[in-house]
Design a protein around this motif. Sequence first.
Motif, short mmCIF file in Angstrom:
data_model
loop_
_atom_site.label_atom_id
_atom_site.label_comp_id
_atom_site.label_asym_id
_atom_site.label_seq_id
_atom_site.Cartn_x
_atom_site.Cartn_y
_atom_site.Cartn_z
N THR A 403 0.83 -1.20 0.00
CA THR A 403 0.00 0.00 0.00
C THR A 403 0.87 1.25 0.00
N PHE A 404 1.90 1.23 0.83
CA PHE A 404 2.84 2.35 0.93
C PHE A 404 3.44 2.65 -0.44
N ALA A 405 3.72 1.58 -1.21
CA ALA A 405 4.36 1.76 -2.52
C ALA A 405 3.37 2.21 -3.59
N VAL A 406 2.19 1.61 -3.63
CA VAL A 406 1.32 1.86 -4.78
C VAL A 406 0.24 2.92 -4.56
N ASP A 407 -0.11 3.18 -3.31
CA ASP A 407 -1.21 4.13 -3.06
C ASP A 407 -0.65 5.45 -2.55
N GLU A 408 -0.68 6.47 -3.40
CA GLU A 408 -0.03 7.73 -2.97
C GLU A 408 -0.82 8.45 -1.89
N LYS A 409 -2.05 7.97 -1.63
CA LYS A 409 -2.81 8.59 -0.54
C LYS A 409 -2.57 7.88 0.80
N SER A 410 -1.75 6.82 0.79
CA SER A 410 -1.58 6.04 2.01
C SER A 410 -0.94 6.86 3.14
N VAL A 411 0.02 7.71 2.79
CA VAL A 411 0.60 8.64 3.78
C VAL A 411 0.83 9.97 3.09
N SER A 412 1.02 11.04 3.85
CA SER A 412 1.28 12.34 3.23
C SER A 412 2.64 12.32 2.55
N GLY A 413 2.83 13.24 1.62
CA GLY A 413 4.10 13.33 0.90
C GLY A 413 5.27 13.49 1.86
N TYR A 414 5.07 14.34 2.86
CA TYR A 414 6.15 14.60 3.82
C TYR A 414 6.55 13.31 4.54
N ILE A 415 5.55 12.59 5.03
CA ILE A 415 5.85 11.36 5.77
C ILE A 415 6.44 10.29 4.85
N TYR A 416 5.94 10.22 3.63
CA TYR A 416 6.49 9.29 2.64
C TYR A 416 8.01 9.48 2.51
N HIS A 417 8.41 10.73 2.27
CA HIS A 417 9.84 10.98 2.06
C HIS A 417 10.64 10.80 3.34
N LYS A 418 10.07 11.20 4.47
CA LYS A 418 10.76 11.04 5.75
C LYS A 418 11.02 9.54 6.03
N LEU A 419 10.00 8.72 5.82
CA LEU A 419 10.15 7.29 6.11
C LEU A 419 11.20 6.65 5.20
N LEU A 420 11.37 7.20 4.01
CA LEU A 420 12.35 6.64 3.10
C LEU A 420 13.75 7.23 3.33
N GLY A 421 13.83 8.14 4.30
CA GLY A 421 15.15 8.67 4.65
C GLY A 421 15.60 9.84 3.81
N GLY A 627 -3.60 6.53 5.76
CA GLY A 627 -3.83 7.94 5.40
C GLY A 627 -3.17 8.95 6.32
N CYS A 628 -2.11 8.58 7.03
CA CYS A 628 -1.63 9.47 8.08
C CYS A 628 -0.88 10.69 7.54
N LYS A 629 -1.08 11.79 8.23
CA LYS A 629 -0.40 13.04 7.94
C LYS A 629 0.42 13.50 9.15
N GLN A 630 0.15 12.90 10.29
CA GLN A 630 0.88 13.26 11.50
C GLN A 630 1.15 12.01 12.32
N VAL A 631 2.40 11.79 12.67
CA VAL A 631 2.80 10.59 13.39
C VAL A 631 3.61 10.95 14.63
N VAL A 632 3.28 10.34 15.74
CA VAL A 632 4.09 10.47 16.94
C VAL A 632 4.58 9.08 17.33
N LEU A 633 5.89 8.92 17.40
CA LEU A 633 6.46 7.64 17.82
C LEU A 633 6.98 7.80 19.23
N VAL A 634 6.64 6.86 20.09
CA VAL A 634 7.09 6.92 21.47
C VAL A 634 7.90 5.66 21.74
N GLY A 635 9.06 5.82 22.37
CA GLY A 635 9.86 4.63 22.62
C GLY A 635 10.88 4.85 23.71
N ASP A 636 11.59 3.77 24.00
CA ASP A 636 12.70 3.88 24.93
C ASP A 636 13.87 4.53 24.21
N HIS A 637 15.01 4.49 24.85
CA HIS A 637 16.20 5.02 24.20
C HIS A 637 16.47 4.31 22.91
#
Length: 642
Positions: A403-421, A627-637
């Motif tokens: 889905t991440f690869a084929v559906d451009e609405k799956s995440v926002s453009g910003y998050i798409y590029h961020k996740l790919l580094g 469809g996310c446009k805003q993500v908060v990740l919470v974790g340990d160190h």
Amino acid sequence: MDTFENFQYDSASSYGGMSVVDDTSSVYTANTTNASRVPVDLESLSITDDRSFTSSPNGHSHAVHNKTPSRNAIDEDFDAVLDDLKDEGQVDLPPHACSYCGIHSPASVVKCLICSKWFCNSRGNTSASHIVNHLVRAKHKEVILHSESPLGETIPECYNCGSKNVFMLGFIPAKSDTVVVLLCRQPCAAVSKDISWNPALWAPLIDDRSFLSWLVKPPSEQEQLRSRQISFQQINRLEDLWRENANATLDDLEKPGVDDEPQPVITHYEDAYQYQNIFGPLVKIEADYDKRLKESQTQTDITIRWDLGLNQKRVAWFCLPKLESGEVRLAVGDELRLKYNGGLHKPWEGDGHVIKIPNNVSDEIGLELRRSEGVPTEITHGYTADFVWKSTSFDRMQLAMKTFAVDEKSVSGYIYHKLLGHELEPQVLRTQMPKRFSAPGLPELNHSQMYAVKSVLQKPLSLIQGPPGTGKTVTSASIVYHLAKMNPGQVLVCAPSNVAVDQLTEKIHATGLKVVRLSAKSREALDSSVSFLTLHQQVANNTTHVELQKLIQLKNEQGELSSNDERKYKALIRQCEKEILGAADVICCTCVGAGDPRLSKLKFRTVLIDEATQAAEPECMIPLVLGCKQVVLVGDHQVRLR
Ligand SMILES: [Zn+2]
Ligand SMILES: [Zn+2]
Ligand SMILES: [Zn+2]
């Protein structure tokens, strides 16, 4: 986000626990192999005078290689002979020798309870000790000490809940000074009210990527010098080989063909297709391995106690010896297939899902059968149990990557590029900030928590880290509260484990938001502190559908409905679920649960993932691609975020 390669294993290193343990003489665990809840004698422990093991300034201990150990001539001769014998393959290492390097002094090795291989607690040429390397690579989490080690044949276990996950286990020195208590970080250490120990002193058993030295002694310098020198690459390849063939050795690495490794994980991807091409095969390997492990666990000669559940379903109660020995991992919701092929009844088989696993109260497993008809309840002996492997979680990971690869609405453009580094200009979301950052119904936030909440609300992608005990759950719940108030649509809240999801659900509920806890169908029978918030309970308690209420009552009384009623019942349930989900402010589920078909029609603009460090990267993809446009990740160190 963390990668598959780096599956969670870094512990909060600010808690170096050595000094606390010096005058410790016993360890409490819930269950040692020999006896229950007895302090284990630690008398013979000596840890501080092992000068062959040093710490470098960066905190990474390693063997000292630039110094020749003083050995006398006899020793050297002996070694020479030994080496010759080794070359000819005439000296076998003992069974408990480290599967990587061959080190075998009993105090320095532990056995992995899942694959029964032994590993030492030295780092060799790698940054993590061999046992930690193995547990991380193989995703195994349980160990047992050697019977001739100072602590004896002990399985480190949580004193409170019996959990054996060494990555979650830590210790607290008891007030008496002579004992330490093993407790898991979540939930037991966090909620421990016992006055004889102080939860703030909790420190992990694995520190700086090796076991604490009082638990598993680092091998001596001489042993380390004499051991097989194995590289990180060799370790990785050996672990990959073991998935195909559990008996493979380092020698097998030399054979042709085994070098065809999957592509390594990288930190920067051209596009989502490249990402999928790299992670897809890794998830496939994990799935195949998991399948083989599950399917190899058939158990025979099982004695069953038959019972009838409150919902009129047939329940089988029995013990699995392999489970006690730690060979098998079982979770509530897992499917098992029972078979009877004895002479007292015609052959029978039936599938069911586990509704209870062994705990401190009883060793019995409860299996609720899917179909109640034809169960040979008059027979109690001679059954066989097979694990039924389910590909659901792996399928959902693969689907999310696709889905991440084929559906451009799956995440926002910003998050798409961020996740790919990809490098991006920082973005600020235009929203109205709240006046107060603490949320109703929750404890007031302290300064650093308030800062965390404030800093994430306007960022499209953020990461919150903090060691255990810094109130991450309250911080997360406060963030969710504001995200729900500030943004249209529902907030999706996920974590890899059900325990973490439940804790967060409870806190978010306290703020007064409308929360739905979506759990897997197989877990619906389970009781938890947030049962009343689960979707199926909310459906059962709804008052808007009178006909549905009648059918639910009928089904509970009779166990089954006529096929016509059943159809009506299912349609009404779907309708009711849709309404409840649609009216919620927040939906909470596991990462894998976010792939539930009941959520597939919904869009989630805002997603929070708790314990993100403990999830595999493709697992985190599942909640993100809705469809996310805003993500908060919470974790340990040590969360690695691109
Ligand atoms: Zn080793
Ligand atoms: Zn293992
Ligand atoms: Zn526990």
